[in-house]
Write a protein that holds these residues in place. Structure first.
Motif, PDB file in Angstrom:
ATOM      1  N   LEU A 122       1.656  21.245 -22.028  1.00 14.81           N
ATOM      2  CA  LEU A 122       0.063  20.861 -21.780  1.00 14.81           C
ATOM      3  C   LEU A 122       0.143  19.152 -21.257  1.00 14.81           C
ATOM      4  O   LEU A 122      -1.021  18.848 -21.613  1.00 14.81           O
ATOM      5  CB  LEU A 122      -0.371  20.949 -23.117  1.00 14.81           C
ATOM      6  N   GLU A 123       1.167  18.672 -20.855  1.00 14.18           N
ATOM      7  CA  GLU A 123       1.012  17.650 -20.549  1.00 14.18           C
ATOM      8  C   GLU A 123       0.374  17.126 -19.376  1.00 14.18           C
ATOM      9  O   GLU A 123      -0.153  15.822 -19.130  1.00 14.18           O
ATOM     10  CB  GLU A 123       2.495  17.135 -19.901  1.00 14.18           C
ATOM     11  N   LEU A 124      -0.128  17.981 -18.489  1.00 12.47           N
ATOM     12  CA  LEU A 124      -1.283  17.745 -17.501  1.00 12.47           C
ATOM     13  C   LEU A 124      -2.527  17.916 -18.154  1.00 12.47           C
ATOM     14  O   LEU A 124      -3.640  17.474 -17.242  1.00 12.47           O
ATOM     15  CB  LEU A 124      -0.780  18.903 -16.232  1.00 12.47           C
ATOM     16  N   THR A 125      -2.923  18.709 -19.102  1.00 11.88           N
ATOM     17  CA  THR A 125      -4.132  19.044 -19.461  1.00 11.88           C
ATOM     18  C   THR A 125      -4.963  17.808 -20.454  1.00 11.88           C
ATOM     19  O   THR A 125      -4.192  16.834 -21.061  1.00 11.88           O
ATOM     20  CB  THR A 125      -3.951  20.081 -20.542  1.00 11.88           C
ATOM     21  N   TYR A 126      -6.230  17.639 -19.886  1.00  8.89           N
ATOM     22  CA  TYR A 126      -6.946  16.545 -20.203  1.00  8.89           C
ATOM     23  C   TYR A 126      -7.052  16.579 -21.855  1.00  8.89           C
ATOM     24  O   TYR A 126      -7.330  17.725 -22.593  1.00  8.89           O
ATOM     25  CB  TYR A 126      -8.491  16.632 -19.817  1.00  8.89           C
ATOM     26  N   PRO A 127      -6.712  15.573 -22.545  1.00  6.35           N
ATOM     27  CA  PRO A 127      -6.757  14.039 -22.364  1.00  6.35           C
ATOM     28  C   PRO A 127      -5.138  13.964 -22.017  1.00  6.35           C
ATOM     29  O   PRO A 127      -4.773  12.404 -22.039  1.00  6.35           O
ATOM     30  CB  PRO A 127      -7.450  13.394 -23.226  1.00  6.35           C
ATOM     31  N   ALA A 128      -4.322  14.599 -22.194  1.00  9.61           N
ATOM     32  CA  ALA A 128      -2.979  14.243 -22.210  1.00  9.61           C
ATOM     33  C   ALA A 128      -2.323  13.438 -21.191  1.00  9.61           C
ATOM     34  O   ALA A 128      -1.596  12.510 -21.151  1.00  9.61           O
ATOM     35  CB  ALA A 128      -1.853  15.484 -22.596  1.00  9.61           C
ATOM     36  N   ALA A 129      -2.963  13.578 -19.990  1.00 10.06           N
ATOM     37  CA  ALA A 129      -2.530  13.154 -18.715  1.00 10.06           C
ATOM     38  C   ALA A 129      -3.268  12.132 -18.083  1.00 10.06           C
ATOM     39  O   ALA A 129      -3.715  11.620 -17.197  1.00 10.06           O
ATOM     40  CB  ALA A 129      -2.241  14.018 -17.508  1.00 10.06           C
ATOM     41  N   HIS A 130      -4.571  11.828 -19.024  1.00 12.60           N
ATOM     42  CA  HIS A 130      -5.489  10.993 -18.850  1.00 12.60           C
ATOM     43  C   HIS A 130      -5.858   9.807 -19.839  1.00 12.60           C
ATOM     44  O   HIS A 130      -6.743   9.162 -19.477  1.00 12.60           O
ATOM     45  CB  HIS A 130      -6.697  11.742 -18.785  1.00 12.60           C
ATOM     46  N   TYR A 131      -4.811   9.208 -20.264  1.00  8.24           N
ATOM     47  CA  TYR A 131      -5.170   8.392 -21.484  1.00  8.24           C
ATOM     48  C   TYR A 131      -3.996   7.163 -21.064  1.00  8.24           C
ATOM     49  O   TYR A 131      -2.991   7.234 -20.672  1.00  8.24           O
ATOM     50  CB  TYR A 131      -4.958   8.843 -22.974  1.00  8.24           C
ATOM     51  N   ASP A 132      -4.761   6.010 -21.410  1.00  5.42           N
ATOM     52  CA  ASP A 132      -3.786   4.791 -21.549  1.00  5.42           C
ATOM     53  C   ASP A 132      -4.007   4.144 -22.859  1.00  5.42           C
ATOM     54  O   ASP A 132      -5.021   3.949 -23.486  1.00  5.42           O
ATOM     55  CB  ASP A 132      -4.131   3.997 -20.373  1.00  5.42           C
ATOM     56  N   THR A 133      -2.861   3.690 -23.384  1.00  5.73           N
ATOM     57  CA  THR A 133      -2.940   2.914 -24.764  1.00  5.73           C
ATOM     58  C   THR A 133      -2.172   1.624 -24.757  1.00  5.73           C
ATOM     59  O   THR A 133      -1.382   1.485 -23.945  1.00  5.73           O
ATOM     60  CB  THR A 133      -2.496   3.857 -25.790  1.00  5.73           C
ATOM     61  N   THR A 134      -2.453   0.751 -25.615  1.00  6.09           N
ATOM     62  CA  THR A 134      -1.860  -0.611 -25.939  1.00  6.09           C
ATOM     63  C   THR A 134      -0.496  -0.185 -26.476  1.00  6.09           C
ATOM     64  O   THR A 134      -0.326   0.743 -27.656  1.00  6.09           O
ATOM     65  CB  THR A 134      -2.693  -1.428 -26.829  1.00  6.09           C
ATOM     66  N   VAL A 135       0.592  -0.708 -25.983  1.00  4.59           N
ATOM     67  CA  VAL A 135       1.887  -0.680 -26.453  1.00  4.59           C
ATOM     68  C   VAL A 135       2.561  -2.064 -26.853  1.00  4.59           C
ATOM     69  O   VAL A 135       2.539  -3.062 -26.102  1.00  4.59           O
ATOM     70  CB  VAL A 135       2.851  -0.184 -25.318  1.00  4.59           C
ATOM     71  N   THR A 136       2.766  -2.056 -28.192  1.00  2.16           N
ATOM     72  CA  THR A 136       3.198  -3.246 -28.847  1.00  2.16           C
ATOM     73  C   THR A 136       4.574  -3.035 -29.476  1.00  2.16           C
ATOM     74  O   THR A 136       5.208  -3.751 -30.028  1.00  2.16           O
ATOM     75  CB  THR A 136       2.158  -3.694 -30.064  1.00  2.16           C
ATOM     76  N   GLY A 137       4.904  -1.605 -29.591  1.00  2.00           N
ATOM     77  CA  GLY A 137       6.301  -1.435 -30.445  1.00  2.00           C
ATOM     78  C   GLY A 137       5.948  -1.283 -31.951  1.00  2.00           C
ATOM     79  O   GLY A 137       6.794  -0.932 -32.796  1.00  2.00           O
ATOM     80  N   HIS A 138       4.772  -1.631 -32.360  1.00  2.00           N
ATOM     81  CA  HIS A 138       4.234  -1.339 -33.770  1.00  2.00           C
ATOM     82  C   HIS A 138       3.261  -0.208 -34.071  1.00  2.00           C
ATOM     83  O   HIS A 138       2.337  -0.297 -33.411  1.00  2.00           O
ATOM     84  CB  HIS A 138       3.830  -2.683 -34.203  1.00  2.00           C
ATOM     85  N   TRP A 139       3.513   0.630 -35.144  1.00  2.00           N
ATOM     86  CA  TRP A 139       2.710   1.737 -35.248  1.00  2.00           C
ATOM     87  C   TRP A 139       2.114   1.440 -36.786  1.00  2.00           C
ATOM     88  O   TRP A 139       2.826   1.190 -37.746  1.00  2.00           O
ATOM     89  CB  TRP A 139       3.356   2.921 -35.328  1.00  2.00           C
ATOM     90  N   ASP A 140       0.861   1.410 -36.846  1.00  2.00           N
ATOM     91  CA  ASP A 140       0.254   1.275 -38.159  1.00  2.00           C
ATOM     92  C   ASP A 140       0.371   2.573 -38.808  1.00  2.00           C
ATOM     93  O   ASP A 140       0.681   3.412 -38.642  1.00  2.00           O
ATOM     94  CB  ASP A 140      -1.396   0.647 -38.261  1.00  2.00           C
TER      95      ASP A 140
END
Length: 684
Positions: free
Chosen positions: A421-439
């Motif tokens: 399902l990696e091609l299916t929306y929204p899996a292939a359509h998102y961008d997120t902030t990468v800091t290395g820290h997960w809350d």
């Protein structure tokens, strides 16, 4: 049925439309409609210079005589048809109960409607947030589908559909809810649930440059300048970033017509009347500019991202967004498929309906291919993951044994993404902030989904390998400890390092070799005891995963011994013998079904009307409009592939509005048919 308001574009609940102010728009195309979201200027409105006529003050409490009705009819008849007519309403008093007031108001409306004098002009009516204390008739209930509102110990609230038949509804006392997120949202949701889906909503005395984006995102179509003008006469300077007292300002950040060439000092030294006029003009300019900007965001499918940032200006706006995300309105209006990028930059992004729906469908609909090794990978910045440099290295490392392996990507904010399902929306359509820290919220959401996935497949996987580090590994370790599972970790330094890739390859090779029986001879090697899927089978697995994501278990009807795949990722065709059932659309990661697929689905024992739009006995040509729909499955969401079904007609198309909206609309494009035909040759 509204004849004068029409929605052209949607982005979630936000929308752009046209409110026609003439019953003959072709005669004056430049002035035949106003575009919504629209800003009504209160000053010129009061002077009668805008196409709005307010008959609200004609109502006399407790009066519904024939003479009074005739008086209202006469006033309406004398109003030009090019004006938006605000119908008379019942003034609130403590003398009459709410129910009696509504009955009396409805009686007047019925008399006016019966005379036919408002059918040729756009009309507006006031609506008050109400919770009915007694059940209404079933046909009046507009609660939607099984949208999660029925919780243990909580009865579903039922509201009556408004029957005034107006094109615009004005939410009473909207301005009194400023800075009250809970009160406003409860009242707003109450009003929205009672209105047809294709009418415009006016929120009076509430809009400011800082909250306009949120109000439009929730579904407001008309706003006014009341607060902007009042603020000007209170020496307040409004911006989209907040409101300031002029006396506290050193500079003017705006260069609009009211502010250009002036300094804050000069403005302070002006006579009060001149200063008030300039401040009001600026505030209106700022509000108008904000609404124009939001319209552009709607056109680009980016209004949600803008609102997530803009809501930080006021705490009550942040509260509104969080309340919205927990409401049925969010899920009903969110598109199922689209090509626009989903940008996740705030904690609220994780609660977006598109992301929550993706997680739910994986948990409920996705079935892992029959392989006994699970490998968990981290996400990548490039989408789909398999074309990224890191995932290319991962795939090469397990290539010779990949037929034994199921691949699962863990990521924030999506949670978990099966490779299929990696091609299916929204899996292939998102961008997120990468800091290395997960809350903690991210960890809980992703960890919970991974836990559910492993519990669901506990009888399938004999071996689990996690090629992850950092927070990814911490989440895997937490889940494995909770479930008592053994997980092999293969990363040293970083997942893409040569040492880590070698560890991954070695770990998979060892699992496969240990599962292989001893050789019987020098020339014969028995097959490993592990389950595996070959090349063609893996393509079918992907097609089935996407089909199940779209249709749920009903999709199983498309996959038989005769089902084959033609073509390669990301473009392939699903066939039943030589008959085409579907093609994969790479832009959405969605299967576009054929009429033959629709026929197979309808014949399935599991078919109960899922994703079906029932129409009268006609063959749709061009767009399928809401008036032609008899009934639509409430589970349909914008972007879904839907079955079009009439007595002797069948078709397939893409939904442009939700099934709930289709059932409650009398105007607008509901479905874009892709293929339609008569069920028999004669079309009888």
């Amino acid at each position: 049925m509204t004849k004068f308001f029409e929605v052209d574009e949607r982005d979630g609940p936000a929308r752009i439309g046209k409110l026609y102010i003439s019953n003959q728009p072709a005669e004056k195309p430049a002035a035949s409609f106003i575009q919504t979201p629209y800003l009504l200027n209160s000053t010129v409105l009061a002077a009668g210079l805008l196409p709005v006529k307010n008959l609200g003050t004609l109502w006399r409490t407790g009066t519904d005589t024939e003479e009074y009705t005739a008086e209202i009819k006469k006033e309406i008849e004398q109003t030009p048809e090019s004006q938006l007519l605000i119908l008379p309403r019942n003034q609130f008093t403590l003398t009459y109960s709410e129910e009696d007031n509504e009955k009396r108001q409805q009686k007047i409306y019925e008399k006016i409607n019966a005379a036919g004098i408002i059918k040729t002009r756009p009309t507006a009516a006031v609506i008050r947030p109400i919770k009915y204390s007694k059940p209404v008739e079933a046909e009046d209930c507009v609660c939607g589908d099984s949208d999660g509102r029925e919780e243990k110990g909580i009865e579903k609230e039922i509201f009556a559909v408004e029957k005034a038949g107006a094109d615009v509804y004005i939410m009473e006392s909207a301005g009194s809810f400023d800075n009250d997120s809970i009160g406003f949202f409860e009242a707003f949701l109450n009003v929205r649930e009672r209105l047809p889906a294709d009418v415009a909503l006016w929120l009076p005395n509430l809009a400011t440059p800082e909250n306009a984006a949120m109000l439009i995102y929730l579904g407001a179509d008309i706003l006014d300048t009341t607060r902007a003008e009042v603020a000007g006469y209170s020496d307040k300077y409004m911006t989209s970033a907040g409101t300031f007292f002029l006396e506290d300002m050193t500079e003017l950040p705006c260069k609009c017509s009211a502010c250009a060439g002036k300094t804050a000092k000069e403005l302070k030294e002006m006579p009060a009347a001149d200063r008030y006029a300039l401040l009001s003009e600026h505030n209106i300019n700022a509000l108008d500019a904000e609404i124009t900007l939001v319209r552009e965001k709607v056109r680009r499918g980016a209004v949600r991202e803008y609102v997530e940032g803009q809501c930080r200006v006021r705490t009550w706006l942040t509260g509104l967004l969080r309340l919205f995300d927990r409401s049925p309105l969010a899920e009903i209006t969110a598109p199922a498929f689209r090509r626009d990028e989903l940008t996740a930059t705030t904690s609220e992004s994780q609660n977006r309906a598109e992301i929550q729906r993706f997680a739910k469908r994986i948990t409920e609909n996705y079935e892992a291919p029959k392989k006994e090794i699970l490998v968990i990978f981290p996400c990548s910045s490039k989408k789909p993951y398999s074309i990224s440099a890191s995932h290319q290295k991962f795939i090469q490392s397990i290539e010779r044994n990949r037929k034994y392996v199921n691949e699962l990507i863990i990521t924030s904010p999506m949670g978990i993404v099966p490779r299929e399902l990696e091609l299916t929306y929204p899996a292939a359509h998102y961008d997120t902030t990468v800091t290395g820290h997960w809350d903690l919220e991210e960890r809980a959401f992703v960890g919970g989904l991974l836990e559910d996935y492993l519990i669901k497949n506990k009888d399938l996987y004999k071996h689990i390998v996690a090629h992850v580090d950092g927070p990814y590994r911490e989440i895997c370790e937490s889940v494995s400890a909770k479930l008592g599972l053994s997980i092999t970790y293969t990363v040293e330094r970083s997942p893409a390092s040569q040492t880590s890739l070698k560890n991954l390859r070695t770990a998979i090779d060892k699992i496969v070799e240990e599962a292989t029986p001893e050789k019987e001879s020098e020339t014969h090697r028995p097959k490993p005891a592990l389950l595996k899927r070959g090349g063609t089978e893996e393509k079918l697995d992907q097609a089935k995963a996407i089909a199940r994501y779209q249709l749920g278990p009903l999709a199983d009807a498309l996959f038989t011994e005769e089902t084959t795949i033609k073509g390669n990722f990301p473009k392939f065709m699903l066939l039943d013998g030589r008959t085409q059932l579907a093609v994969l659309v790479p832009q959405f990661g969605q299967l576009a079904f054929s009429i033959e697929a629709a026929e197979k689905l309808i014949r399935s024992e599991k078919y109960t009307g899922q994703y079906t739009v029932k129409i009268d006995n006609f063959l749709p040509k061009g767009s399928l409009l809401a008036p032609g729909i008899i009934e639509a499955d409430p589970a349909i969401r914008p972007g879904d592939d839907v079955i079009i079904l009439g007595e002797n007609v069948i078709g397939i198309g893409k939904a442009k509005m939700s099934g709930v909206e289709m059932n409650r609309s009398t105007k607008g494009v509901a479905v874009l048919p892709r293929h339609t035909r008569y069920i028999n040759e004669n079309g009888d």
